[in-house]
Design an enzyme around this catalytic site. Structure first.
Site, PDB file in Angstrom:
ATOM      1  N   THR A 171      50.758  49.497  40.902  1.00 35.15           N
ATOM      2  CA  THR A 171      50.533  50.708  40.120  1.00 35.15           C
ATOM      3  C   THR A 171      49.046  50.861  39.801  1.00 35.15           C
ATOM      4  O   THR A 171      48.211  50.088  40.293  1.00 35.15           O
ATOM      5  CB  THR A 171      51.459  50.723  38.874  1.00 35.15           C
ATOM      6  OG1 THR A 171      51.344  51.987  38.235  1.00 35.15           O
ATOM      7  CG2 THR A 171      51.139  49.619  37.889  1.00 35.15           C
TER       8      THR A 171
ATOM      9  N   ASN B 111      52.057  51.573  47.311  1.00 33.75           N
ATOM     10  CA  ASN B 111      52.732  51.229  46.039  1.00 33.75           C
ATOM     11  C   ASN B 111      53.781  50.136  46.233  1.00 33.75           C
ATOM     12  O   ASN B 111      54.406  49.729  45.249  1.00 33.75           O
ATOM     13  CB  ASN B 111      53.360  52.467  45.387  1.00 33.75           C
ATOM     14  CG  ASN B 111      54.654  52.880  46.060  1.00 33.75           C
ATOM     15  OD1 ASN B 111      54.835  52.674  47.248  1.00 33.75           O
ATOM     16  ND2 ASN B 111      55.560  53.456  45.297  1.00 33.75           N
TER      17      ASN B 111
ATOM     18  N   GLY C 142      46.578  69.254  39.757  1.00 33.33           N
ATOM     19  CA  GLY C 142      46.069  67.892  39.936  1.00 33.33           C
ATOM     20  C   GLY C 142      45.752  67.616  41.390  1.00 33.33           C
ATOM     21  O   GLY C 142      46.350  68.223  42.294  1.00 33.33           O
ATOM     22  N   ALA C 143      44.798  66.707  41.596  1.00 32.83           N
ATOM     23  CA  ALA C 143      44.397  66.366  42.968  1.00 32.83           C
ATOM     24  C   ALA C 143      44.125  64.874  43.080  1.00 32.83           C
ATOM     25  O   ALA C 143      43.337  64.432  43.923  1.00 32.83           O
ATOM     26  CB  ALA C 143      43.157  67.169  43.358  1.00 32.83           C
ATOM     27  N   GLY C 144      44.783  64.077  42.241  1.00 35.49           N
ATOM     28  CA  GLY C 144      44.620  62.621  42.296  1.00 35.49           C
ATOM     29  C   GLY C 144      45.601  62.014  43.302  1.00 35.49           C
ATOM     30  O   GLY C 144      46.149  62.711  44.170  1.00 35.49           O
ATOM     31  N   GLY C 145      45.849  60.704  43.159  1.00 36.24           N
ATOM     32  CA  GLY C 145      46.710  59.996  44.102  1.00 36.24           C
ATOM     33  C   GLY C 145      48.121  60.557  44.138  1.00 36.24           C
ATOM     34  O   GLY C 145      48.705  60.735  45.221  1.00 36.24           O
ATOM     35  N   ALA C 146      48.689  60.870  42.975  1.00 41.05           N
ATOM     36  CA  ALA C 146      50.062  61.376  42.939  1.00 41.05           C
ATOM     37  C   ALA C 146      50.142  62.747  43.601  1.00 41.05           C
ATOM     38  O   ALA C 146      51.073  63.028  44.368  1.00 41.05           O
ATOM     39  CB  ALA C 146      50.552  61.443  41.495  1.00 41.05           C
TER      40      ALA C 146
ATOM     41  N   ASP D 289      56.392  56.452  47.105  1.00 42.13           N
ATOM     42  CA  ASP D 289      56.288  57.576  46.157  1.00 42.13           C
ATOM     43  C   ASP D 289      56.621  58.904  46.852  1.00 42.13           C
ATOM     44  O   ASP D 289      57.215  59.800  46.235  1.00 42.13           O
ATOM     45  CB  ASP D 289      54.862  57.670  45.580  1.00 42.13           C
ATOM     46  CG  ASP D 289      54.615  56.661  44.465  1.00 42.13           C
ATOM     47  OD1 ASP D 289      55.591  56.225  43.815  1.00 42.13           O
ATOM     48  OD2 ASP D 289      53.439  56.310  44.241  1.00 42.13           O
TER      49      ASP D 289
ATOM     50  N   SER E 241      54.957  49.496  32.173  1.00 45.80           N
ATOM     51  CA  SER E 241      55.741  49.777  33.392  1.00 45.80           C
ATOM     52  C   SER E 241      57.238  49.550  33.154  1.00 45.80           C
ATOM     53  O   SER E 241      57.633  48.531  32.582  1.00 45.80           O
ATOM     54  CB  SER E 241      55.270  48.879  34.536  1.00 45.80           C
ATOM     55  OG  SER E 241      56.163  48.994  35.635  1.00 45.80           O
TER      56      SER E 241
ATOM     57  N   LYS F 123      46.317  51.020  43.658  1.00 45.02           N
ATOM     58  CA  LYS F 123      47.044  51.509  44.841  1.00 45.02           C
ATOM     59  C   LYS F 123      46.147  51.683  46.074  1.00 45.02           C
ATOM     60  O   LYS F 123      46.608  51.567  47.196  1.00 45.02           O
ATOM     61  CB  LYS F 123      47.752  52.842  44.540  1.00 45.02           C
ATOM     62  CG  LYS F 123      48.972  52.696  43.626  1.00 45.02           C
ATOM     63  CD  LYS F 123      49.678  54.042  43.454  1.00 45.02           C
ATOM     64  CE  LYS F 123      50.850  53.957  42.510  1.00 45.02           C
ATOM     65  NZ  LYS F 123      51.606  55.208  42.405  1.00 45.02           N
TER      66      LYS F 123
END
Ligand code: NDP
Length: 276
Positions: free
Chosen positions: A64, A89, A128-132, A104, A17, A68
Site C-alpha cells: 500500500t 499492490n 484525481g490523477a494519482g495512482g488510484a 486494484d 489497513s 506501490k
C-alpha cells in the site's frame, strides 16, 4: 504439523489497513495454515523487507501507500498490467522468486460493474490523477466507457496520465472545468474524503449531473460527497467493494484457492472504521 506460512501488508503507515482483518478470516475459512501480518516499512527498509519475502515460509504481500511504485524495481517480474498502471499492490512469492501484479484494476472494475452494468454506454468523469485514478482509467477503458475525463487540481498531472495511457477516449482538464453536465458516472479518486468537511469539488457541482448519474468514491466508507449525492437522489457507491475484490484476487494469487467472498465482505464491513 506443517510449517505456518506468512504473508502481510507492506506500507507506511499500515496501522489503518483493513487487509489483515479481511485476509486472516479468509485464510482461516479456507484452512490455509498461514498468518497475515502488518509490516510497517519505511522507504529505507523496503529493500530488506522485500528480500525477506523470498524465504520458503512466505506466500507474498500486499503493498500500500507509499510503496506501490518503488517495489517494482525490487521484484523478479512485474505483470504487463502492473507495468501499464505503474503500480504493484500484490507480490506473490514462489520458490524464492517474487512476482508483482496489480489487482486494484480488477477490484475497481468488478465493484463498478456490480453497481452499473452498462458502463460501456456511460460518460465518466474521474476526479484525481494519482495512482488510484490511473488504475481506474485503465479499468474504464478496458470495460469500454466511451468517454473518460480526468479532472485534477494539477492539470499537468492529468495531462501526463492521459498521454502515458494513450487511449483515444481519454481527455484531461482541471477540477474547476470538469464537465459535470455530461458525467453519467462521477468518480472521486482524489485522497479527499476520509475526514468530515473534505470534498474535492463544490457540492453544488452535483446539481449539474444528469439525474440518473452514479457517484462513486474510492474512499471505503461514507463521505461528504456521497452524502450530498444521496441527498440529491443520485445513486452512490463507496470504495469497499473495490477493496474486497482486489483483496479476493490477491488471496487467490497467494494461495491458489478460491477466495471466500462472503467471509471477506463481512470482515471488511466490520473492520471499516467510522468517518473521522
Ligand atoms: P495519490 O497520492 O497518488 O493521489 C492523490 C490525488 O488526490 C491526486 O490527484 C491529488 O491531486 C489529489 N488531491 C490531494 N489533495 C487534494 C486537494 N486538497 N484538492 C484536490 N485534489 C487533491 O493517491 P492514490 O491515487 O493512491 O489514492 C487516492 C484515493 O483512493 C485515496 O483516498 C485512497 O485511499 C483511495 N484508494 C482506495 C482503494 C480501494 O480499494 N477502495 C484502492 C486505492 C486507493 P494533485 O495531483 O493535484 O496533487
Amino acid at each position: 504439523m506443517s510449517q505456518v506460512l506468512r504473508l502481510g501488508v507492506i506500507g507506511d503507515p499500515v496501522a489503518h489497513s483493513i487487509s489483515p482483518a479481511m485476509q486472516q478470516p479468509a485464510l482461516d475459512a479456507m484452512s490455509v495454515n498461514a498468518v497475515y501480518e502488518r509490516w510497517q516499512t519505511s522507504a529505507s527498509e523496503l529493500p530488506e523487507r522485500i528480500a525477506s519475502l523470498r524465504a520458503p515460509c512466505m506466500l507474498g504481500a500486499n503493498v500500500t501507500v507509499p510503496h506501490k511504485q518503488a517495489v517494482m524495481a525490487l521484484l523478479d517480474d512485474v505483470s504487463p498490467l502492473a507495468q501499464q498502471v505503474g503500480a504493484v499492490n500484490t507480490i506473490v512469492s514462489k520458490d524464492g522468486r517474487l512476482s508483482g501484479d496489480n489487482t486494484d484494476v480488477y477490484g475497481f472494475a468488478t465493484a463498478l460493474l456490480e453497481a452499473c452494468s452498462d458502463v460501456a454506454n456511460r460518460r465518466v468523469v474521474v476526479l484525481g490523477a494519482g495512482g488510484a485514478a490511473r488504475g481506474v482509467a485503465l479499468a474504464l477503458s478496458q470495460i469500454g466507457a466511451p468517454s473518460i475525463t480526468i479532472a485534477n487540481r494539477n492539470a499537468d498531472r492529468a495531462h501526463t496520465l492521459c498521454k502515458e495511457l494513450g487511449f483515444a477516449n481519454l481527455q484531461s482538464t482541471t477540477l474547476a472545468n470538469a464537465p459535470f453536465v455530461d458525467a453519467d458516472i462521477l468518480i472521486n479518486a482524489t485522497s479527499l474524503g476520509w475526514h468530515a468537511g473534505e470534498t474535492p469539488i463544490d457540492q453544488q457541482a452535483l446539481a449539474s449531473l444528469p439525474p440518473d448519474a452514479l457517484v462513486v468514491d474510492l474512499t471505503y466508507r461514507d463521505t461528504d460527497l456521497l452524502d450530498a449525492a444521496r441527498d440529491r437522489g443520485l445513486a452512490t457507491l463507496d470504495g469497499l467493494g473495490m477493496l474486497v475484490y482486489q483483496g479476493a484476487l490477491a488471496f487467490e494469487r497467494f494461495t491458489g484457492r478460491p477466495a471466500p467472498l462472503d467471509v471477506m465482505w463481512s470482515a471488511a464491513r466490520l473492520a471499516r472504521a467510522p468517518r473521522l
